[in-house]
Design a protein around this motif. Structure first.
Motif, mmCIF file in Angstrom:
data_model
loop_
_atom_site.group_PDB
_atom_site.id
_atom_site.type_symbol
_atom_site.label_atom_id
_atom_site.label_comp_id
_atom_site.label_asym_id
_atom_site.label_seq_id
_atom_site.Cartn_x
_atom_site.Cartn_y
_atom_site.Cartn_z
ATOM 1 N N UNK A 41 8.054 -126.772 -16.604
ATOM 2 C CA UNK A 41 6.995 -127.628 -16.065
ATOM 3 C C UNK A 41 5.992 -126.794 -15.281
ATOM 4 N N UNK A 42 6.486 -125.845 -14.487
ATOM 5 C CA UNK A 42 5.605 -124.971 -13.723
ATOM 6 C C UNK A 42 4.745 -124.109 -14.640
ATOM 7 N N UNK A 43 5.354 -123.484 -15.631
ATOM 8 C CA UNK A 43 4.645 -122.519 -16.463
ATOM 9 C C UNK A 43 3.705 -123.156 -17.474
ATOM 10 N N UNK A 44 4.040 -124.351 -17.953
ATOM 11 C CA UNK A 44 3.360 -124.898 -19.126
ATOM 12 C C UNK A 44 2.432 -126.067 -18.871
ATOM 13 N N UNK A 45 2.498 -126.695 -17.695
ATOM 14 C CA UNK A 45 1.749 -127.931 -17.487
ATOM 15 C C UNK A 45 0.819 -127.841 -16.287
ATOM 16 N N UNK A 46 -0.218 -128.654 -16.314
ATOM 17 C CA UNK A 46 -1.159 -128.689 -15.191
ATOM 18 C C UNK A 46 -0.534 -129.318 -13.950
ATOM 19 N N UNK A 47 0.334 -130.309 -14.150
ATOM 20 C CA UNK A 47 0.949 -130.926 -12.982
ATOM 21 C C UNK A 47 2.037 -130.052 -12.374
ATOM 22 N N UNK A 48 2.394 -128.945 -13.064
ATOM 23 C CA UNK A 48 3.377 -128.028 -12.504
ATOM 24 C C UNK A 48 2.892 -127.364 -11.233
ATOM 25 N N UNK A 49 1.565 -127.281 -11.057
ATOM 26 C CA UNK A 49 1.019 -126.631 -9.861
ATOM 27 C C UNK A 49 1.319 -127.416 -8.582
ATOM 28 N N UNK A 50 1.718 -128.682 -8.742
ATOM 29 C CA UNK A 50 2.013 -129.493 -7.560
ATOM 30 C C UNK A 50 3.456 -129.341 -7.089
ATOM 31 N N UNK A 51 4.233 -128.508 -7.789
ATOM 32 C CA UNK A 51 5.595 -128.244 -7.346
ATOM 33 C C UNK A 51 5.559 -127.381 -6.089
ATOM 34 N N UNK A 52 6.554 -127.541 -5.242
ATOM 35 C CA UNK A 52 6.634 -126.773 -3.993
ATOM 36 C C UNK A 52 7.158 -125.368 -4.300
ATOM 37 N N UNK A 53 6.306 -124.569 -4.952
ATOM 38 C CA UNK A 53 6.687 -123.227 -5.365
ATOM 39 C C UNK A 53 5.619 -122.260 -4.879
ATOM 40 N N UNK A 54 6.046 -121.139 -4.330
ATOM 41 C CA UNK A 54 5.120 -120.136 -3.812
ATOM 42 C C UNK A 54 4.627 -119.267 -4.962
ATOM 43 N N UNK A 55 3.601 -119.776 -5.660
ATOM 44 C CA UNK A 55 3.036 -119.059 -6.804
ATOM 45 C C UNK A 55 1.518 -119.109 -6.721
ATOM 46 N N UNK A 56 0.825 -118.054 -7.161
ATOM 47 C CA UNK A 56 -0.640 -118.083 -7.171
ATOM 48 C C UNK A 56 -1.154 -119.314 -7.917
ATOM 49 N N UNK A 57 -2.136 -119.980 -7.355
ATOM 50 C CA UNK A 57 -2.554 -121.295 -7.845
ATOM 51 C C UNK A 57 -3.105 -121.272 -9.261
ATOM 52 N N UNK A 58 -3.752 -120.167 -9.657
ATOM 53 C CA UNK A 58 -4.415 -120.181 -10.962
ATOM 54 C C UNK A 58 -3.623 -119.457 -12.051
ATOM 55 N N UNK A 59 -2.375 -119.121 -11.784
ATOM 56 C CA UNK A 59 -1.584 -118.434 -12.810
ATOM 57 C C UNK A 59 -1.133 -119.378 -13.914
#
Length: 372
Positions: free
Chosen positions: A341-359
């Motif tokens: 979900x994080x890697x493949x979807x736009x809504x994955x960016x809303x997960x509480x994960x410390x990852x660069x926003x535009x990756x």
């Protein structure tokens, strides 16, 4: 007792008949790359065989080599999921899906399919990837391209042109990301889903090709050597096809194509491309983060996680992208669904994960003609 195994060559007619019966298609015509009479695709099919030796169900995985920049991904396209009407509800699809996924683990980087979302989420697939669908009407071309000179542009069946297959093969391999296509099989590949391929000529010289549907109003693949010829080709094809409206697909990372189509299209929508089951997160991350860095761009940064039991740490800096098969202390732990979900979807960016926003999402795209 039902036996789940790989199909045998002598069962070719039987498994094609089962697929035809389940889908009401003629697979030899619809998908010749896998089912032409010259092809032995038995090893690509897992089948359920009952005590009487009858095929009750089948699931196929067609191996593909995906080149993404300098990275190579071992992929499989899963399809032709068929169950005999009298055998439905007996668990054959579930058994065959698990048999395939277990066999592919360790030998494949990801498995791709197109199908009903919730049905395949049970097997660890996530709907994602990115493609853009453009709609161009006759009025867009008449007004938006009135200053574009399309003189000399013509179209002819690609494989009737001398050197047409070699030209298309070379043009495909020049792309930033592409599925490897066997040169000898190109006519079969390009006729998948009853599509046809037109060579684009400028003063009689091949400069590109279009893969279109039977009606000619849907362009699955738009490829020209020179980006400056995109709008010339589009204007000429609108007149050639006599279609009042065209739809076209482009991967997000094809900047010249998106820039050209976006400059005149009536509208466009961003769609998911397929469903994905990632087996090697490090390889997929490395390939697609590098592609994104080279095209749409991403900010420098670092991301570390344990994804479905696989530790990974990805970094982007002035030297490019690097991915290690280890995780930093305290790295977030994600199960398969969360990771994909994080890697493949736009809504994955809303997960509480410390990852660069535009990756993320990663710009995965799969050409329609390479599907089965």
């Amino acid at each position: 007792m039902v036996n789940y195994r790989t199909a045998a060559p002598h069962e070719r007619e039987e498994y094609i008949d089962l697929a035809n019966h389940a889908f009401h298609f003629d697979f030899e015509v619809l998908m010749p790359k896998a089912y032409d009479t010259s092809i032995d695709s038995s090893a690509m099919h897992k089948v359920a065989v009952d005590e009487q030796g009858r095929l009750r169900a089948l699931v196929a995985v067609f191996p593909e080599v995906l080149r993404v920049g300098e990275d190579t991904l071992r992929t499989g396209y899963l399809g032709t999921v068929s169950v005999h009407p009298r055998a439905r509800g007996e668990g054959h699809m579930k058994a065959l899906m698990h048999l395939w996924l277990e066999e592919l683990r360790g030998t494949c980087d990801m498995v791709v399919l197109y199908g009903q979302r919730q049905r395949y989420e049970y097997f660890g697939f996530t709907l994602g990837g990115i493609k853009l669908k453009y709609t161009v009407a006759e009025a867009n071309v008449r007004h938006g391209l009135r200053g574009v000179d399309d003189t000399g542009i013509s179209f002819s069946p690609l494989f009737e042109l001398e050197g047409g297959a070699e030209f298309a093969h070379n043009l495909n391999t020049s792309q930033l990301a592409y599925v490897e296509r066997n040169l000898e099989q190109l006519p079969l590949i390009f006729s998948t889903l009853c599509q046809k391929t037109l060579g684009v000529l400028d003063q009689g010289k091949l400069i590109g090709y279009l893969v279109v549907n039977e009606a000619g109003d849907d362009i699955a693949e738009f490829a020209v050597e020179n980006p400056g010829d995109i709008l010339r080709t589009l204007k000429a094809y609108m007149a050639y096809s006599r279609a009042g409206r065209l739809t076209m697909y482009a991967p997000e990372y094809d900047i010249p194509l998106n820039k050209s189509l976006g400059s005149i299209a009536e509208d466009f929508v961003t769609e998911n491309s397929d469903m994905y089951h990632i087996l090697d997160f490090a390889n997929v991350l490395k390939a697609y983060l590098t592609l994104k860095l080279k095209t749409t761009g991403i900010v420098p940064g670092e991301f570390s996680a344990v994804m479905d039991g696989q530790p990974v740490t990805a970094r982007v800096d002035e030297e490019g992208v690097s991915v290690e098969r280890s995780a930093k202390p305290g790295a977030v732990v994600l199960d398969r669904l969360e990771a994909q979900t994080l890697l493949l979807t736009r809504h994955g960016r809303y997960m509480a994960v410390d990852a660069p926003a535009d990756w993320f999402p990663l710009p995965l795209f799969w050409y329609k003609i390479d599907k089965f």
